[in-house]
Write a protein that holds these residues in place. Structure first.
Motif, PDB file in Angstrom:
ATOM      1  N   TYR A  72      -7.601   3.284  -8.852  1.00 24.02           N
ATOM      2  CA  TYR A  72      -6.517   3.208  -7.901  1.00 24.02           C
ATOM      3  C   TYR A  72      -5.247   3.755  -8.552  1.00 24.02           C
ATOM      4  N   ARG A 103       0.210   2.342 -17.465  1.00 26.24           N
ATOM      5  CA  ARG A 103       1.480   2.865 -16.937  1.00 26.24           C
ATOM      6  C   ARG A 103       1.634   4.296 -17.434  1.00 26.24           C
ATOM      7  N   LEU A 142      -4.795   1.819 -11.914  1.00 29.04           N
ATOM      8  CA  LEU A 142      -5.583   0.589 -11.989  1.00 29.04           C
ATOM      9  C   LEU A 142      -7.070   0.903 -11.889  1.00 29.04           C
ATOM     10  N   LYS A 161       6.476  -0.808  -5.870  1.00 26.18           N
ATOM     11  CA  LYS A 161       6.694  -1.521  -4.611  1.00 26.18           C
ATOM     12  C   LYS A 161       5.775  -1.030  -3.488  1.00 26.18           C
ATOM     13  N   LEU A 181       1.314   3.497 -11.921  1.00 24.03           N
ATOM     14  CA  LEU A 181       0.409   2.559 -12.584  1.00 24.03           C
ATOM     15  C   LEU A 181      -1.003   2.887 -12.098  1.00 24.03           C
ATOM     16  N   GLN A 229      -1.018   3.244  -8.150  1.00 24.10           N
ATOM     17  CA  GLN A 229      -0.033   2.385  -7.513  1.00 24.10           C
ATOM     18  C   GLN A 229       1.367   2.813  -7.912  1.00 24.10           C
ATOM     19  N   PHE A 258      -5.307  -2.011   1.929  1.00 27.90           N
ATOM     20  CA  PHE A 258      -4.292  -2.983   1.538  1.00 27.90           C
ATOM     21  C   PHE A 258      -3.110  -2.984   2.490  1.00 27.90           C
ATOM     22  N   GLY A 259      -2.518  -4.170   2.663  1.00 30.18           N
ATOM     23  CA  GLY A 259      -1.220  -4.259   3.295  1.00 30.18           C
ATOM     24  C   GLY A 259      -0.145  -3.911   2.276  1.00 30.18           C
ATOM     25  N   PRO A 272       1.398  -0.735  -2.272  1.00 33.39           N
ATOM     26  CA  PRO A 272       0.080  -1.285  -2.595  1.00 33.39           C
ATOM     27  C   PRO A 272      -0.766  -0.267  -3.352  1.00 33.39           C
ATOM     28  N   PRO A 273      -1.840  -0.702  -3.976  1.00 36.24           N
ATOM     29  CA  PRO A 273      -2.740   0.244  -4.637  1.00 36.24           C
ATOM     30  C   PRO A 273      -3.367   1.203  -3.614  1.00 36.24           C
ATOM     31  N   LEU A 297      -0.762  -9.684  -2.032  1.00 30.32           N
ATOM     32  CA  LEU A 297      -1.374  -8.568  -1.307  1.00 30.32           C
ATOM     33  C   LEU A 297      -2.563  -9.050  -0.490  1.00 30.32           C
TER      34      LEU A 297
END
Lengths: 111, 117
Positions: free
Chosen positions: B35, B113, B90, B40, B88, B37, A101-102, B42-43, A87
């Motif tokens: 965060y 999770r 974070l 697949k 998820l 997520q 973020f990408g 990003p956060p 990332l």
């Protein structure tokens, strides 16, 4: 609008086959670019931070570079344990800490 | 040591339950983050606390309620969640907000999770 784009979306390599991951960004005020590695079901693990165009950082088989518009993560002679999602994130100035973020690059290294 | 500890690792809850996620760090960091997520993806930033004060709320629904009891602890209280909140979650921390270099590096926990039935 602040945007971070990573390519490719997924990359499959043979063990020992070197390659590069790309992170291009368009942000109003870059205050740092960060690379993280994330294994499935785990939190991102910090790898590198870059602040200035021309800056380079290295760690084992990984090397990160930064230009005014993009960053590359070069992987030299990768091993299967390098398989992960990588990332890229940029810090933008907002009076407080925020990372954009990408989408990440899913890297698979086959033995 | 750059450890951020999150508990529990896994959580299953019904839509009428109330539960809390916990995050702890002992690195003396003064900024902490939540965060979300999805698979697949990003956060996505939810909340930022700076010196135990909420500094960023990314328009998160009120069924998520953050709390920072002290500089080492961060909680996320959950109430009346929806199945689409399964993800998820974070937690991260960083030394501070201002300044360059190491002060801006965010260190992440392993995540919780969450499954909402």
């Amino acid at each position: 609008e602040d945007q971070v784009t990573q390519s490719p979306e997924a990359l499959r390599l043979q063990e020992g086959e070197s390659s590069s991951l790309n992170c291009s960004y368009t942000v109003s005020g870059l205050r740092g670019l960060f690379w993280y590695r994330q294994d499935p079901g785990k939190g991102p693990e910090f790898l590198f931070t870059l602040y200035s165009a021309g800056e380079e950082k290295e760690k084992e088989r990984l090397k990160a570079t930064l230009t005014k518009k993009e960053s590359f993560l070069h992987i030299t002679a990768p091993k299967p344990e390098d398989s992960a999602t990588y990332l890229c994130a940029v810090r933008i100035f907002q009076g407080a800490q925020k990372l954009v973020f990408g989408q990440g690059t899913r890297l698979t290294i086959n033995p | 040591d750059t450890e951020v500890t999150q508990t529990p690792k896994h959580l299953v809850m019904g839509m009428t339950n109330k539960k809390s996620l916990k995050c702890e760090q002992h690195m003396g960091h003064r900024a902490m983050y939540w965060y979300k997520q999805k698979a697949k993806k990003p956060p996505e930033l939810m909340f930022v606390y700076s010196y135990e004060k909420l500094s960023i709320n990314e328009s998160v629904p009120s069924r998520f309620s953050p709390e920072c009891p002290n500089s080492s602890l961060l909680n996320l209280h959950l109430h009346a969640l929806q199945p689409e909140d399964s993800a998820l979650y974070l937690c991260a921390s960083s030394p501070g907000l201002a300044g360059g270099l190491a002060k801006n590096i965010q260190y992440f926990g392993a995540g919780t999770r969450l499954s909402v039935l």
